[in-house]
Each structure stands twice: as structure tokens, then as C-alpha cells.
Design a protein around this motif. Structure first.
Motif, PDB file in Angstrom:
ATOM      1  N   TYR A  60       0.801  -1.227   0.000  1.00 24.36           N
ATOM      2  CA  TYR A  60       0.000   0.000   0.000  1.00 24.36           C
ATOM      3  C   TYR A  60       0.836   1.281   0.000  1.00 24.36           C
ATOM      4  N   ASN A  61       0.285   2.292  -0.675  1.00 25.44           N
ATOM      5  CA  ASN A  61       0.899   3.620  -0.675  1.00 25.44           C
ATOM      6  C   ASN A  61       0.612   4.353   0.633  1.00 25.44           C
ATOM      7  N   ALA A  62      -0.508   4.011   1.242  1.00 27.51           N
ATOM      8  CA  ALA A  62      -0.900   4.668   2.495  1.00 27.51           C
ATOM      9  C   ALA A  62      -1.712   3.711   3.356  1.00 27.51           C
ATOM     10  N   VAL A  63      -1.511   3.833   4.667  1.00 26.79           N
ATOM     11  CA  VAL A  63      -2.299   3.094   5.649  1.00 26.79           C
ATOM     12  C   VAL A  63      -2.939   4.106   6.583  1.00 26.79           C
ATOM     13  N   ILE A  64      -4.218   3.907   6.863  1.00 25.74           N
ATOM     14  CA  ILE A  64      -4.948   4.817   7.749  1.00 25.74           C
ATOM     15  C   ILE A  64      -5.452   4.049   8.964  1.00 25.74           C
ATOM     16  N   ALA A  65      -5.221   4.599  10.143  1.00 30.14           N
ATOM     17  CA  ALA A  65      -5.780   4.058  11.385  1.00 30.14           C
ATOM     18  C   ALA A  65      -6.421   5.233  12.112  1.00 30.14           C
TER      19      ALA A  65
END
Length: 286
Positions: A165-170
Motif C-alpha cells: 500500500y501507498n498509504a495506511v490509515i488508522a
């Protein structure tokens, strides 16, 4: 003489088997202990699952989470732009970006990110919330092929999805996690080198206890009672430390504040209650 020769040999052979069995037993225990290590709190999963039928009610029990979306989307867009991601199509600034939304719930953040071009995978341990997320996404045909929801936990998901992934969001998740170090480690492993991780959570301070629990849950009824446990809140310094161990360098920490009278969020210099963190995985990390 034959008996004397056989007895030592038998004792040695039996001892060897016994030691091997002990070693095998210890290995089994070690593997069992490792297998039980998890990030999720079952009580929290159950608590949020009960809200599944009300998840998309913008004036309901999680209206504050709905109103947080404009800030969250802006945070991700601006953060990616600041790391060199260029929008080829103005109306689809995240086109070509692969995003993992960890603890996606019913898809409140995943949907708007997909609408501005991102390909989003949302994961959550609640089967009820994943079901609601899938059902709601079906109401908008423009989301076809842009959203994928999976009922799982990050420590299982990472096994087959490293550096994807290019970005991970939490977002609004870390304050509910049992093992924060394991959680962030797994999130970091799903990131490509140079990828971004975006976190929004609650600080561990007296104002966060009073504002995030006493006021929000018991006085103003902005959230269902029992949503938060102050002992699980985490300071910005601690997040930075954990991210560093995962090979991620913190780029930005910004405070957020909620106005319950207007049901609006805005950026603030103070991180005393709510705050956001953007970090980037070092390019030499695997």
C-alpha cells in the motif's frame, strides 16, 4: 556381557526421545503463545458491532465521527501531496493510490477516499460492520471496483499483504487497540517504502479523560457510554517512539478540536485531547 552392552544403549536412546519430546512440547507452547498475541479487544468489537444499524445515520450516536470526515480526507490528501504524490486529474487527486483503512468500521472514511480516486481496502474485525460497509457501498455505482472490505485483523492481514500500500490509515482506532506496538508494526509492514501512515487518536491527558469520556459519553451523549477507555489512550511521544521502531519517521503532529454545539471539527495547535499523526516509512525499510 550382552545385557551390559544393551542397557546403557537403551538408557541413552530413551533419554534422547524424552529430551526431544520436551523440546517439541516447548516449541508447541511458544507457537501457541505467539498465535494468541492479538491487537483486538473483543469487548470493543462487540460494542461497536451493536452500532452497525446506526452507522450511517449522520445525526445519530456517531455524528461526531461523521463530521470528522472533512478533516480526515484533507489530512490524507495534503499528507500524500507533501510526500510527492501528484494529482493528474484535479477531481481525482488520489487516483492510482492504494490505501489500506485499518479498523474501517462501516466505511465512513473509505467511501469518500474512493470517490476522489483511491483504491481502498477496508479491514475490520466486526462482521456486522463489514456487512454494513459492503451494503452501503452498493448504493453508489461509482464505487464499483474502488472498494474492497475484508473481515480480519491487521496481524492476520499483513501475512499476505506486505509492502502493498501507498498509504495506511488508522483513524480513531489506536485508542481501542490492545497491543499498540504489534498493531503499528503490522501496519508499517503493509506499507511500501516511502509510503505514509495516517493516525488520528486521543492523547492520554486529564483534558482527554474529561472531554473524551466524561463530557462526550456521560454529559453531552455524543458517543455511546463505554466507547472509550482512558487507559488505552496514547501520547504523541509514545506514538512517535513506536513508529520509529517500525522504520517510520513522523512528519507532522497536529491537534484537532470538536465543537459539539456546531458538530464541527477544526485544526488546533493543542494536542491535549484529539490529534493527528502523519509518518512516512523510510525507503530503506523492507
Amino acid at each position: 556381557m550382552k545385557v551390559l552392552k544393551l542397557l546403557p544403549s537403551r538408557r541413552i536412546f530413551t533419554g534422547s526421545i524424552f529430551r526431544n519430546r520436551i523440546d517439541e512440547h516447548n516449541d508447541h507452547l511458544a507457537k501457541s503463545t505467539t498465535a494468541k498475541k492479538t491487537t483486538i479487544d473483543l469487548a470493543t468489537i462487540e460494542h461497536h458491532s451493536k452500532l452497525s444499524s446506526k452507522w450511517w445515520n449522520i445525526n445519530g450516536e456517531i455524528r461526531a465521527l461523521h463530521s470528522l470526515n472533512p478533516l480526515r480526507v484533507q489530512f490524507v490528501r495534503d499528507g500524500l501531496a507533501n510526500t510527492g504524490v501528484k494529482a493528474e486529474t484535479p477531481c481525482l487527486p488520489l487516483e492510482g493510490i492504494n490505501i489500506l483503512d485499518v479498523g474501517c468500521g462501516g466505511g465512513l472514511l473509505a467511501e469518500p477516499l474512493a470517490r476522489i480516486g483511491a483504491t481502498v481496502t477496508g479491514i475490520d474485525a466486526s462482521s456486522e460492520l463489514i456487512k454494513i460497509a459492503k451494503q452501503h457501498a452498493m448504493l453508489d455505482s461509482s464505487l464499483d471496483g474502488k472498494l474492497n472490505y475484508v473481515e480480519t485483523v491487521i496481524e492476520d492481514f499483513v501475512l499476505d499483504n506486505k509492502q502493498k500500500y501507498n498509504a495506511v490509515i488508522a483513524s480513531e482506532v489506536l485508542e481501542h487497540v490492545n497491543d499498540k506496538e504489534l498493531f503499528l508494526k503490522c501496519c508499517g509492514e503493509t506499507l511500501k517504502p516511502g509510503g505514509s501512515i495516517f493516525i488520528t487518536t486521543l492523547n492520554k491527558t486529564f483534558p482527554s479523560w474529561f472531554g473524551g469520556i466524561i463530557a462526550a459519553e456521560h454529559v453531552l451523549k455524543l458517543l455511546p457510554t463505554g466507547t472509550h477507555d482512558w487507559n488505552k489512550f496514547i501520547t504523541p511521544v509514545e506514538i512517535q517512539r513506536l513508529l520509529e521502531t517500525c522504520g517510520c519517521k513522523t512528519k507532522l503532529i497536529h491537534g484537532m478540536f470538536y465543537n459539539p454545539l456546531k458538530n464541527e471539527w477544526f485544526w488546533t495547535a493543542s494536542t491535549a485531547i484529539n490529534y493527528a499523526v502523519h509518518a512516512v516509512k523510510r525507503k530503506d525499510q523492507q
